[in-house]
Design an enzyme around this catalytic site. Structure first.
Site, mmCIF file in Angstrom:
data_model
loop_
_atom_site.group_PDB
_atom_site.id
_atom_site.type_symbol
_atom_site.label_atom_id
_atom_site.label_comp_id
_atom_site.label_asym_id
_atom_site.label_seq_id
_atom_site.Cartn_x
_atom_site.Cartn_y
_atom_site.Cartn_z
ATOM 1 N N GLU A 16 6.822 -2.114 -2.178
ATOM 2 C CA GLU A 16 5.586 -1.961 -2.936
ATOM 3 C C GLU A 16 5.061 -3.349 -3.264
ATOM 4 O O GLU A 16 5.841 -4.269 -3.532
ATOM 5 C CB GLU A 16 5.831 -1.187 -4.230
ATOM 6 C CG GLU A 16 4.554 -1.111 -5.068
ATOM 7 C CD GLU A 16 4.606 -0.125 -6.207
ATOM 8 O OE1 GLU A 16 5.710 0.167 -6.678
ATOM 9 O OE2 GLU A 16 3.532 0.350 -6.619
ATOM 10 N N ASN B 44 2.735 9.877 -5.130
ATOM 11 C CA ASN B 44 3.920 9.113 -5.566
ATOM 12 C C ASN B 44 4.607 9.863 -6.694
ATOM 13 O O ASN B 44 5.196 10.913 -6.464
ATOM 14 C CB ASN B 44 3.490 7.701 -5.985
ATOM 15 C CG ASN B 44 4.634 6.900 -6.569
ATOM 16 O OD1 ASN B 44 5.715 6.918 -6.018
ATOM 17 N ND2 ASN B 44 4.411 6.221 -7.672
ATOM 18 N N GLU B 45 4.511 9.363 -7.913
ATOM 19 C CA GLU B 45 5.144 10.048 -9.044
ATOM 20 C C GLU B 45 4.100 10.938 -9.689
ATOM 21 O O GLU B 45 3.406 10.532 -10.617
ATOM 22 C CB GLU B 45 5.646 9.016 -10.054
ATOM 23 C CG GLU B 45 6.894 8.304 -9.606
ATOM 24 C CD GLU B 45 7.363 7.251 -10.596
ATOM 25 O OE1 GLU B 45 6.608 6.909 -11.529
ATOM 26 O OE2 GLU B 45 8.480 6.764 -10.429
ATOM 27 N N CYS C 49 3.302 3.263 -7.564
ATOM 28 C CA CYS C 49 2.082 3.523 -8.331
ATOM 29 C C CYS C 49 0.857 2.935 -7.652
ATOM 30 O O CYS C 49 -0.272 3.351 -7.927
ATOM 31 C CB CYS C 49 2.221 2.944 -9.731
ATOM 32 S SG CYS C 49 3.510 3.737 -10.682
HETATM 33 O O1 AHR Z 1 8.910 0.438 -8.524
HETATM 34 C C1 AHR Z 1 8.031 0.273 -9.566
HETATM 35 C C2 AHR Z 1 7.350 1.569 -9.965
HETATM 36 O O2 AHR Z 1 8.271 2.455 -10.487
HETATM 37 C C3 AHR Z 1 6.733 2.330 -8.848
HETATM 38 O O3 AHR Z 1 5.464 1.892 -8.552
HETATM 39 C C4 AHR Z 1 6.663 3.719 -9.377
HETATM 40 O O4 AHR Z 1 6.727 4.679 -8.385
HETATM 41 C C5 AHR Z 1 7.800 3.785 -10.351
HETATM 42 O O5 AHR Z 1 7.403 4.254 -11.564
#
Ligand code: AHR
Length: 659
Positions: free
Chosen positions: A47, A376-377, A242
């Protein structure tokens, strides 16, 4: 990695010794080979957080090269007659600078860039300076002088490399010159002077090492890419996290903006710029120079399957309470189409729109994409609602693509319990679980997957790391607990098909989040203890699970098992057996590992161990001491298909048993 240890602590471990303490007898059942271990089992999650891409893996050394930061000269010092104009040659990056005569022969017009946290240069290495430029007055050739400087030197001269370029056309053209650095510097700068009185227009001012990963011009920092390659990842999830969601949909990661000519990829605001106000990095933007084409290419180089993640139309749910922040369901089609187009970009024939672009970018053959993550989340009913049209459309157009859904941001709890059955109902192939959890959680989760539903989607442990409260980060203890926890992933390889630590990279001067797997500055790389844990798992991955028990039970660190965690696999291609044991306790533990159920007369002949251990639980690898914690190898005795010895307190050991 192989080191003969004499006087180190590892010398005391796993050498056969008299049975003073209780022996922990582990039995590996060889009669029945268990579930196959997927090629995707151990991988990486990339990321663009902590300056992982721009200022990190992406080897560009100039910050704000296209003058598209909201303050167009951010990152640049300008002196003399410098104007910013906005009708440049690249539609999506229209700004550029005009350098005009400073008005006196002793004055300068110059722009200076100090990169992201400085420009790191190595003595003897070569760097390609490139710029799009044109004359302002037709037929009036103009000159620029390009310099690599040490702006902080106390010495006679700041510039230590100088080259000149003549701009010979009124039309926009790309000009290049290679500069060889005569110094090693963490924080050099690049200066571009106008020489003479004829004005010049400059756009996309770039400086790259020529020695990038695989020698590509728009390439990656070689040392960082090598650190990834050494992990031999089987799966590579990107670009987030994120970042896929964005603080708002406007700033979500939009893969379509990341492909095509690099000069025309529009800038995006990086949401990690301000997500944690206590770690505010105002110059954090995404140039998208490292875009989806480069990600697919990297996956190919690494031998990893790509797992791109796309927005499901939900902006970051942590940052948005208002349902209006998300894409309404009656307008979700364009998001679904983005996902379908991405699959076409990766796999489509060259007579499709997106397959053609892939070929134009230099990769005629398909990338053979097999997986896609949607969201994602995400959580609440709004997620399955948004996911469903993606599943339907992808199944219809690309029935072989495997879809990864989310179980939300937590490792358990209401959302998690709600989402798993929803993912099953929708037919997701894998469910992405995230757990950034403390030590006691990791110690209690050795058996996490032992009783999971074997008929549901497979598990993707997509983001995890042990977060110990306190001042130390990426020290040895959390890495040990990650190793212990991972024995449970391995034992359950029938349903756990992928696992990726997170986050991957962090610049020592630009992090927002820690711990991270790999730290770096402008010139150096630090592989953390957690990195070595991942490496041991991926190196000794094996092909099939073998049943391992102690007193008839799996070794999961339960209360009667003295802090031991263990799992075993075999490698059917070379007949080796790999046994992983983590001793999380503060005591040495005497362990014997016996291979049972072998054909009569079959004898395993030799064994060795690879040991990751530290007496100091807070010890960590750092820029100053990058090799403090490293695996070491020792030879072991094997007698009657049994290996035994003492595992010191707080150690992770991989025992390799050879036929
Ligand atoms: O890895 C950092 C963040 O942690 C990522 O963007 C997210 O998916 C998680 O909350």
């Amino acid at each position: 990695m192989r080191k003969l240890l004499t006087l180190t602590v590892a010398c005391a471990m796993l050498i056969t010794m008299s049975l003073q303490a209780q022996t922990h007898e582990m039995i590996v059942q060889m009669k029945k080979v268990g579930a196959p271990i997927q090629s995707t089992m151990y991988g990486l999650f990339f990321e663009d957080i902590n300056f992982a891409a721009d200022g990190g893996l992406y080897a560009e050394l100039v910050q704000n090269r296209s003058f598209e930061f909201p303050q167009h000269l951010y990152g640049w010092k300008t002196v003399g007659n410098v104007q910013v104009l906005d009708n440049g040659p690249f539609e999506r990056n229209p700004h550029y600078v005009r350098l005009g005569y400073a008005g006196h022969k002793h004055k300068f017009t110059v722009i200076e860039n100090s990169g992201t946290f400085g420009i790191g240069l190595k003595e003897g290495a070569t760097y390609r300076f490139s710029v799009w430029a044109r004359q302002v007055t037709t037929g009036a050739p103009c000159k620029i002088r390009v310099e690599l400087c040490d702006p902080y030197t106390n010495g006679e001269r700041q510039a230590f490399v100088t080259q000149r370029l003549t701009i010979d056309s009124k039309e926009w053209k790309k000009y290049e010159v290679v500069l060889q650095s005569t110094r090693t510097l963490q924080k050099a700068s690049l200066r571009v002077f106008l020489e003479g009185q004829q004005a010049v227009d400059l756009e996309h001012v770039s400086l790259f090492p020529t020695d990038t990963w695989k020698g590509r011009e728009n390439g990656l920092r070689k040392d960082l890419a090598q650190a990834l390659s050494d992990l031999k990842p089987g799966i590579f999830r990107f670009p987030g996290g994120c970042i896929v969601e964005g603080t708002d949909l406007e700033t979500r990661y939009n893969w379509k903006n990341t492909v095509g000519p690099v000069e025309n990829r529009p800038l995006n605001e990086n949401r990690w710029q301000y997500t944690f106000p206590y770690r505010y990095l105002p110059d954090y933007y995404q140039s998208y120079g490292l875009g989806f084409f480069e990600f697919f290419q990297l996956c190919e180089d690494l031998g990893a399957d790509a797992l791109p993640v796309v927005s499901c139309g939900l902006a970051c749910q942590f940052q948005n309470d208002d349902p209006a922040a998300h894409q309404p369901m009656d307008k979700i089609d364009s998001y679904v189409q983005d996902a379908l187009d991405l699959i076409e970009f990766a796999n489509g024939s060259t007579d499709t729109k997106w397959g053609k672009l892939r070929a134009e970018m230099g990769h005629e053959a398909p990338f053979n994409l097999k997986y896609i993550g949607i969201g994602n989340e995400q959580w609440d009913a709004i997620y399955p609602e948004h996911l469903e049209p993606f599943v339907k459309a992808i199944r219809k157009a690309y029935p072989n693509i495997k879809i990864v859904g989310s179980s939300g941001p937590n490792s358990e709890g209401d959302q998690f319990d709600y989402l798993w059955p929803e993912m099953k109902r929708l037919g997701a192939d894998l469910v992405d679980e995230h757990f950034y959890r403390p030590a006691d959680w990791f110690l209690s989760q050795g058996a996490r997957y032992d009783n999971y539903d074997r008929k549901g989607p497979k598990v993707f442990a997509g983001e995890y790391a042990c977060h110990i409260t306190g001042k130390k980060y990426n020290h040895f203890y959390p890495a040990l607990l990650e190793a212990a926890f991972m024995t449970g992933l391995e034992r359950n390889a029938d349903i756990v098909h992928m696992a990726t630590y997170a986050p991957l990279f962090a610049h020592v001067e630009g992090w927002q989040w820690r711990p991270d797997l790999i730290w770096f500055d402008n010139l150096n790389v630090v592989r953390t203890a957690s990195y070595y844990v991942q490496k041991l798992y991926s190196t000794y991955k094996g092909t099939n699970v073998l049943n391992l028990t102690m007193n008839g039970k799996p070794v999961t660190g339960d209360s009667e098992q003295d802090g031991l965690f263990a799992s075993s696999v075999m490698n059917s291609t070379n007949g080796k057996v790999y046994v992983k044991v983590a001793n999380t306790s503060s005591n040495n533990q005497y362990v014997s590992v016996k291979l049972e159920g072998l054909k009569k007369g079959k004898n395993y002949k030799s064994a060795k161990a690879v040991v990751l251990q530290s007496d100091d639980l807070e010890a960590e690898n750092s820029i100053d001491n990058p090799n403090l914690i490293q695996p070491v190898e020792i030879d072991l005795q094997i007698t009657n298909n049994t290996v035994s010895g003492s595992i010191p307190a707080h150690a992770f050991v991989v025992v390799i048993i050879n036929e």
